[in-house]
Every structure is written in C-alpha cells, then in structure tokens.
Design an enzyme around this catalytic site. Sequence first.
Site, mmCIF file in Angstrom:
data_model
loop_
_atom_site.group_PDB
_atom_site.id
_atom_site.type_symbol
_atom_site.label_atom_id
_atom_site.label_comp_id
_atom_site.label_asym_id
_atom_site.label_seq_id
_atom_site.Cartn_x
_atom_site.Cartn_y
_atom_site.Cartn_z
ATOM 1 N N PHE A 73 -56.236 -73.690 12.124
ATOM 2 C CA PHE A 73 -57.491 -74.395 11.854
ATOM 3 C C PHE A 73 -58.357 -73.480 11.001
ATOM 4 O O PHE A 73 -59.050 -72.597 11.517
ATOM 5 C CB PHE A 73 -58.181 -74.736 13.173
ATOM 6 C CG PHE A 73 -59.224 -75.826 13.060
ATOM 7 C CD1 PHE A 73 -59.352 -76.596 11.917
ATOM 8 C CD2 PHE A 73 -60.077 -76.087 14.121
ATOM 9 C CE1 PHE A 73 -60.297 -77.609 11.818
ATOM 10 C CE2 PHE A 73 -61.039 -77.095 14.047
ATOM 11 C CZ PHE A 73 -61.144 -77.851 12.886
ATOM 12 N N GLU A 74 -58.277 -73.644 9.699
ATOM 13 C CA GLU A 74 -58.981 -72.777 8.761
ATOM 14 C C GLU A 74 -59.790 -73.614 7.783
ATOM 15 O O GLU A 74 -59.508 -74.798 7.568
ATOM 16 C CB GLU A 74 -57.985 -71.895 8.005
ATOM 17 C CG GLU A 74 -57.144 -70.978 8.871
ATOM 18 C CD GLU A 74 -57.920 -69.823 9.488
ATOM 19 O OE1 GLU A 74 -59.085 -69.606 9.088
ATOM 20 O OE2 GLU A 74 -57.363 -69.132 10.368
ATOM 21 N N TYR A 234 -62.388 -57.382 31.105
ATOM 22 C CA TYR A 234 -61.259 -58.076 30.496
ATOM 23 C C TYR A 234 -60.300 -58.619 31.554
ATOM 24 O O TYR A 234 -60.390 -59.778 31.930
ATOM 25 C CB TYR A 234 -60.518 -57.178 29.478
ATOM 26 C CG TYR A 234 -59.635 -57.993 28.566
ATOM 27 C CD1 TYR A 234 -60.101 -58.457 27.347
ATOM 28 C CD2 TYR A 234 -58.341 -58.345 28.953
ATOM 29 C CE1 TYR A 234 -59.309 -59.253 26.528
ATOM 30 C CE2 TYR A 234 -57.548 -59.138 28.138
ATOM 31 C CZ TYR A 234 -58.025 -59.583 26.932
ATOM 32 O OH TYR A 234 -57.244 -60.382 26.140
ATOM 33 N N LYS A 243 -55.729 -65.402 31.317
ATOM 34 C CA LYS A 243 -54.424 -64.793 31.062
ATOM 35 C C LYS A 243 -53.506 -64.937 32.278
ATOM 36 O O LYS A 243 -52.290 -65.121 32.127
ATOM 37 C CB LYS A 243 -54.597 -63.318 30.689
ATOM 38 C CG LYS A 243 -55.370 -63.084 29.390
ATOM 39 C CD LYS A 243 -54.704 -63.712 28.185
ATOM 40 C CE LYS A 243 -55.412 -63.357 26.887
ATOM 41 N NZ LYS A 243 -54.832 -64.046 25.728
ATOM 42 N N THR A 274 -59.088 -57.180 15.970
ATOM 43 C CA THR A 274 -59.109 -58.576 15.556
ATOM 44 C C THR A 274 -60.562 -59.029 15.563
ATOM 45 O O THR A 274 -61.444 -58.332 16.081
ATOM 46 C CB THR A 274 -58.305 -59.476 16.519
ATOM 47 O OG1 THR A 274 -58.941 -59.456 17.806
ATOM 48 C CG2 THR A 274 -56.862 -58.998 16.655
#
Length: 396
Positions: A73-74, A234, A243, A274
């Site tokens: 999805f860009e 996290y 997760k 990232t």
Amino acid sequence: MIIEPRMRGFICLTAHPKGCEQNVKNQIEYVKSKGKIDGAKRVLVVGASTGFGLASRISSAFGCDAATIGVFFEKPASEGKTATPGWYNSAAFENEAHNAGLYAKSINGDAFSKEVKQQTMEMIKSDLGQVDLIIYSLASPVRMHPETGVLHRSTLKPIGSTFTNKTVDFHTGNVSEVSIEPANPEDIDNTVKVMGGEDWLMWIQELKAAGLLANGATTIAYSYIGPAVTEAVYRKGTIGRAKDHLEATAFTITDSLKDINGKAYVSVNKALVTQASSAIPVIPLYISLLYKIMKSKGVHEGCIEQIQRLYSQRLFTGKDVPTDSNGRIRIDDWEMRDDIQAKVSDLWSKARTESMAEIGDLEGYKQDFLNLFGFGFKGVDYNADTNEMIEVSSIK
C-alpha cells in the site's frame, strides 16, 4: 526536480527514485553474490515494498529464480511531490526482475481488505496457478476490519505500569529519559487486531479454499523478541501481545495445512532501522549500541543479509527447518548472543549525550534511516534534476 530529504521527527517526507533504485540494485547484487538457493518458485509477498518484505521478494526472485507477486500500500508520485519509498523500490524491483526474465507483478492497495485478497487470488490463478511460499510482512499502524468495518489503531504502550527509561534522538544524539503511560484493555485488543495473526490466517484460509496453495506450501510471518532492556515497552507491552498472537497463529495455520503438507512459521528477526522502529522510544538507543558492537565483531546484518541467511540456512536446506522450543525460526541468533547482549547492557549504563559518539553508532543509524528513503547512496547524483514520476510497470 531536485529531491532532498525533508524530515519531520522520525519520518522523511520525501523519497529519491534513483536512490531507491540503487538500494534495490545493491540488495540484488548481494543475493546474487551468495549463489543460487534451491527454494520456492512461485512466491506471494504480502507487504513487499520495504524492509524484510522487500528483502524477501528480492531473495525469492534473485536467489531462487522465483516468480513473485507483491502486495503493498504505497502512494505514487504527483507533479512536484515524490512517491513513497516503497513505490520507487517496487518500480525498481520489477524493472530488474523483468530484465532478468523473471515474472513479477504487483498489487497496490489495502492488504487487509477483501478486495485486494480477491484481486491477488485472481492474479495467482491466471498467472501462476498456485503459490509455494507466502511471506506475510505487513507493517501497518491501522487496520480496517473487513468483516466488522471497525478501524483498529495499534499503540505502543507498556502493560501494567508506566515505563521510564533512556532514549536517544538519532538526529541530534541527545539522550533523554522517556516515560510511557500503560495501556488499557482496548489498546491491547486494538493492537492485537492490527498486528496479530488474524489477517495472516485470513489470507491463508482464502488461498487454500480457492485451491491456490501448492502441496507442501510454506508461509512465514516475521516477529521480534529483543533484549531485557526493551521488553517492557516491546515484548511485554501491547506489541508483544500482538506478536504472541501472531506466533500462536502459526500453529493454527500449520494444523489447517496438514492435508496439503503445508507449514507455517514465525521467523524472529534482528533489530533493524525501519520507519516503525525509529518511532519506538528506547529502540533507537538500543539499535545504535547494538550496531556498534555487532559491526566490531563482524556479525552485523541488514534486512537483505538476514533474509538471504533465512532462506539459505534455515528454510531451503533440504533438511527440517530448525526452530526453538516455541516453534520459531531464530535468525536473531547473532543479536542475542550472550557476549553481545552483555556488552549492550554495559554500554546502556554509560549512555549519555556526551558519550554517544564514542559508544554508539549514531552515524550508522542515520545512514540506514536515510537509505530507507533513497538518500545517502554512493553513485547517485543527488544534485541532478530527477524525474519523480516513476511508474510501477505492472500497475495500470
């Protein structure tokens, strides 16, 4: 237009098409330098345009000679405004794949939606027949649920109590203390809905029901565990709950694929720069210390090195896939080595604004961050007039 990086916090608002092209070419050359892998030949990558998903598509195509379909999805470019980096990455990938005689098509849209799943299945049916490998590497902060129509937003919060620890502004090197308020039950539920395994399961169920999974098909989703210093925010926080759900889903999927000898795995990968990790307090400080240590020991890896090693040394060896006691593939093994984690803990206690230049790798962090958007690559003339209006050839 002359394209320069324009920063807003942990986001770069511009991307450079030639730099993104160079990034893709560099990753392709790395995979080719490691030799051929006897792996899957028909591959679907959901979340294929950046990071581990892009590395998976490159490793599949140029390591295994696979036909690939990429879903992402860009945003394409408009006059005077650059596309998102994933758009330029995908355009460059398709161009390189086609030049190499490889099948490569892409679908741009919301991978959570029924429409994109249907469009993808139609493409597989008409072009490939079936797929052997499905990589699930979505990294979206929001999800519109296809059944309920509810928009879920993930949050990055600890569970139970306020979390306070050090973090670093990687732009300035300023080390400060950050506090994050704990999640409520709704925060946890929403994060699991976005980042857990429900959508992964939906993809596999629909592909199987349509007869599009080959006998022995494998599917992989990506996860992260990390060290004790980050676990409160996290692995033991809202993301960790998601997760946990993702990892449990792997067993559910494997059970559902027994009749076609299929398997689902979660691969636990290394901490890397990232867009998502740069937004998580504490993580940039951890990564800058980790990079310094792993580079000094000669075991540092980026996305492409991680995924090439996953393919060549874990997935496609002709032997059983090695997993830990929880059934997970561990490609974070070098990061989590005792000697490396002990050194991180030691440096963490010494982390101050004044000491970061010496004990951390902020320059490496900044370089990797700029690279995400196509900046900072050798061989690219960033002063040249550049055409921002690049198309992804298979998207009409």
